[in-house]
Design a protein around this motif. Structure first.
Motif, PDB file in Angstrom:
ATOM      1  N   VAL A 187     -10.055  33.372  81.208  1.00 43.08           N
ATOM      2  CA  VAL A 187      -9.044  32.891  82.144  1.00 43.08           C
ATOM      3  C   VAL A 187      -9.704  31.860  83.047  1.00 43.08           C
ATOM      4  N   LYS A 188      -9.134  30.668  83.056  1.00 48.48           N
ATOM      5  CA  LYS A 188      -9.657  29.579  83.868  1.00 48.48           C
ATOM      6  C   LYS A 188      -9.294  29.810  85.336  1.00 48.48           C
ATOM      7  N   ARG A 189     -10.236  29.527  86.237  1.00 53.10           N
ATOM      8  CA  ARG A 189      -9.977  29.666  87.672  1.00 53.10           C
ATOM      9  C   ARG A 189      -8.927  28.669  88.122  1.00 53.10           C
ATOM     10  N   HIS A 190      -8.055  29.127  89.013  1.00 58.84           N
ATOM     11  CA  HIS A 190      -7.049  28.253  89.601  1.00 58.84           C
ATOM     12  C   HIS A 190      -7.687  27.539  90.790  1.00 58.84           C
ATOM     13  N   PRO A 191      -7.383  26.264  91.011  1.00 56.69           N
ATOM     14  CA  PRO A 191      -8.010  25.546  92.125  1.00 56.69           C
ATOM     15  C   PRO A 191      -7.572  26.037  93.506  1.00 56.69           C
ATOM     16  N   THR A 192      -6.440  26.730  93.603  1.00 56.06           N
ATOM     17  CA  THR A 192      -5.919  27.169  94.898  1.00 56.06           C
ATOM     18  C   THR A 192      -5.923  28.679  95.056  1.00 56.06           C
ATOM     19  N   PHE A 193      -5.460  29.392  94.044  1.00 60.74           N
ATOM     20  CA  PHE A 193      -5.268  30.835  94.148  1.00 60.74           C
ATOM     21  C   PHE A 193      -6.412  31.605  93.512  1.00 60.74           C
ATOM     22  N   ARG A 194      -6.626  32.816  94.052  1.00 59.24           N
ATOM     23  CA  ARG A 194      -7.626  33.735  93.508  1.00 59.24           C
ATOM     24  C   ARG A 194      -6.938  35.088  93.340  1.00 59.24           C
ATOM     25  N   ARG A 195      -7.318  35.816  92.317  1.00 59.56           N
ATOM     26  CA  ARG A 195      -6.688  37.112  92.050  1.00 59.56           C
ATOM     27  C   ARG A 195      -7.663  38.240  92.317  1.00 59.56           C
ATOM     28  N   GLU A 196      -7.184  39.272  93.011  1.00 57.21           N
ATOM     29  CA  GLU A 196      -7.923  40.520  93.204  1.00 57.21           C
ATOM     30  C   GLU A 196      -6.954  41.644  92.895  1.00 57.21           C
ATOM     31  N   GLY A 197      -7.118  42.261  91.738  1.00 57.71           N
ATOM     32  CA  GLY A 197      -6.159  43.282  91.309  1.00 57.71           C
ATOM     33  C   GLY A 197      -4.805  42.640  91.131  1.00 57.71           C
ATOM     34  N   ASN A 198      -3.801  43.167  91.815  1.00 59.47           N
ATOM     35  CA  ASN A 198      -2.451  42.605  91.736  1.00 59.47           C
ATOM     36  C   ASN A 198      -2.134  41.685  92.911  1.00 59.47           C
ATOM     37  N   ASP A 199      -3.108  41.496  93.795  1.00 61.47           N
ATOM     38  CA  ASP A 199      -2.912  40.618  94.948  1.00 61.47           C
ATOM     39  C   ASP A 199      -3.374  39.202  94.632  1.00 61.47           C
ATOM     40  N   SER A 200      -2.623  38.220  95.114  1.00 67.20           N
ATOM     41  CA  SER A 200      -3.049  36.824  95.029  1.00 67.20           C
ATOM     42  C   SER A 200      -3.587  36.432  96.400  1.00 67.20           C
ATOM     43  N   HIS A 201      -4.639  35.619  96.415  1.00 65.24           N
ATOM     44  CA  HIS A 201      -5.289  35.202  97.653  1.00 65.24           C
ATOM     45  C   HIS A 201      -5.312  33.682  97.726  1.00 65.24           C
ATOM     46  N   VAL A 202      -5.139  33.165  98.939  1.00 60.26           N
ATOM     47  CA  VAL A 202      -5.181  31.734  99.175  1.00 60.26           C
ATOM     48  C   VAL A 202      -5.740  31.511 100.579  1.00 60.26           C
ATOM     49  N   GLU A 203      -6.403  30.370 100.784  1.00 64.48           N
ATOM     50  CA  GLU A 203      -6.866  29.986 102.117  1.00 64.48           C
ATOM     51  C   GLU A 203      -5.953  28.890 102.638  1.00 64.48           C
ATOM     52  N   LYS A 204      -5.631  28.966 103.934  1.00 65.68           N
ATOM     53  CA  LYS A 204      -4.744  27.979 104.549  1.00 65.68           C
ATOM     54  C   LYS A 204      -5.394  27.468 105.829  1.00 65.68           C
ATOM     55  N   GLU A 205      -5.513  26.140 105.937  1.00 74.80           N
ATOM     56  CA  GLU A 205      -6.055  25.512 107.137  1.00 74.80           C
ATOM     57  C   GLU A 205      -4.963  25.370 108.179  1.00 74.80           C
ATOM     58  N   VAL A 206      -5.298  25.714 109.436  1.00 76.16           N
ATOM     59  CA  VAL A 206      -4.382  25.509 110.555  1.00 76.16           C
ATOM     60  C   VAL A 206      -5.155  24.832 111.676  1.00 76.16           C
ATOM     61  N   SER A 207      -4.434  24.170 112.556  1.00 77.80           N
ATOM     62  CA  SER A 207      -5.078  23.487 113.679  1.00 77.80           C
ATOM     63  C   SER A 207      -5.500  24.509 114.739  1.00 77.80           C
ATOM     64  N   VAL A 208      -6.408  24.086 115.607  1.00 80.05           N
ATOM     65  CA  VAL A 208      -6.856  24.934 116.708  1.00 80.05           C
ATOM     66  C   VAL A 208      -5.668  25.303 117.599  1.00 80.05           C
ATOM     67  N   VAL A 209      -4.810  24.338 117.866  1.00 80.66           N
ATOM     68  CA  VAL A 209      -3.639  24.570 118.720  1.00 80.66           C
ATOM     69  C   VAL A 209      -2.723  25.629 118.106  1.00 80.66           C
ATOM     70  N   ASP A 210      -2.463  25.528 116.803  1.00 78.81           N
ATOM     71  CA  ASP A 210      -1.606  26.518 116.130  1.00 78.81           C
ATOM     72  C   ASP A 210      -2.245  27.903 116.161  1.00 78.81           C
ATOM     73  N   ALA A 211      -3.565  27.961 116.017  1.00 74.23           N
ATOM     74  CA  ALA A 211      -4.264  29.248 116.054  1.00 74.23           C
ATOM     75  C   ALA A 211      -4.200  29.871 117.452  1.00 74.23           C
ATOM     76  N   ILE A 212      -4.327  29.059 118.484  1.00 75.12           N
ATOM     77  CA  ILE A 212      -4.314  29.562 119.855  1.00 75.12           C
ATOM     78  C   ILE A 212      -2.904  29.962 120.298  1.00 75.12           C
ATOM     79  N   LEU A 213      -1.941  29.091 120.050  1.00 73.39           N
ATOM     80  CA  LEU A 213      -0.585  29.310 120.558  1.00 73.39           C
ATOM     81  C   LEU A 213       0.332  30.070 119.601  1.00 73.39           C
ATOM     82  N   GLY A 214      -0.056  30.121 118.325  1.00 69.60           N
ATOM     83  CA  GLY A 214       0.813  30.707 117.309  1.00 69.60           C
ATOM     84  C   GLY A 214       1.698  29.626 116.714  1.00 69.60           C
TER      85      GLY A 214
END
Length: 92
Positions: free
Chosen positions: A11-38
Motif C-alpha cells: 500500500v502506497k503512502r498517501h501524501p496527506t493522510f495516515r492510517r492507524e487501525g480504523n482511524d485516519s490522521h491528518v495534520e492541519k496548519e493554523v495561524s497563531v491568532v486562530d490557535a489563541i482565539l479559537g
C-alpha cells in the motif's frame, strides 16, 4: 495441480493522510491568532468531503481533534473509525 497462491500487496503512502487501525490522521496548519482565539477551520476527509471543525481558544501545537465516524470502515461492519486532526501552529 495443487499448491499455495501467495499474493503480496503493498500500500502506497498517501501524501496527506495516515492510517492507524480504523482511524485516519491528518495534520492541519493554523495561524497563531486562530490557535489563541479559537476558530472554525475546514478539513478534508478521506472521502473527499470537507468538514467544518472548531478549534478551541488556547489550542496548543500538537493538540488533536477527533471528528467521529469519518475514518476507515471497520471490517465486516458499517461502523467507521475517527478522523484525527493534529494541529500545527504556523509561526510567521
Amino acid at each position: 495441480m495443487n499448491g499455495d497462491l501467495i499474493i503480496k500487496i503493498a500500500v502506497k503512502r498517501h501524501p496527506t493522510f495516515r492510517r492507524e487501525g480504523n482511524d485516519s490522521h491528518v495534520e492541519k496548519e493554523v495561524s497563531v491568532v486562530d490557535a489563541i482565539l479559537g476558530a472554525e477551520i475546514q478539513v478534508e476527509t478521506i472521502y473527499g468531503e470537507t468538514k467544518k471543525v472548531k478549534i478551541s481558544p488556547g489550542t496548543q501545537n500538537g493538540d488533536k481533534i477527533k471528528v467521529m465516524k469519518e475514518g476507515f470502515f471497520k471490517l465486516n461492519t458499517n461502523d467507521k473509525g475517527n478522523h484525527v486532526i493534529t494541529i500545527r501552529i504556523k509561526i510567521p
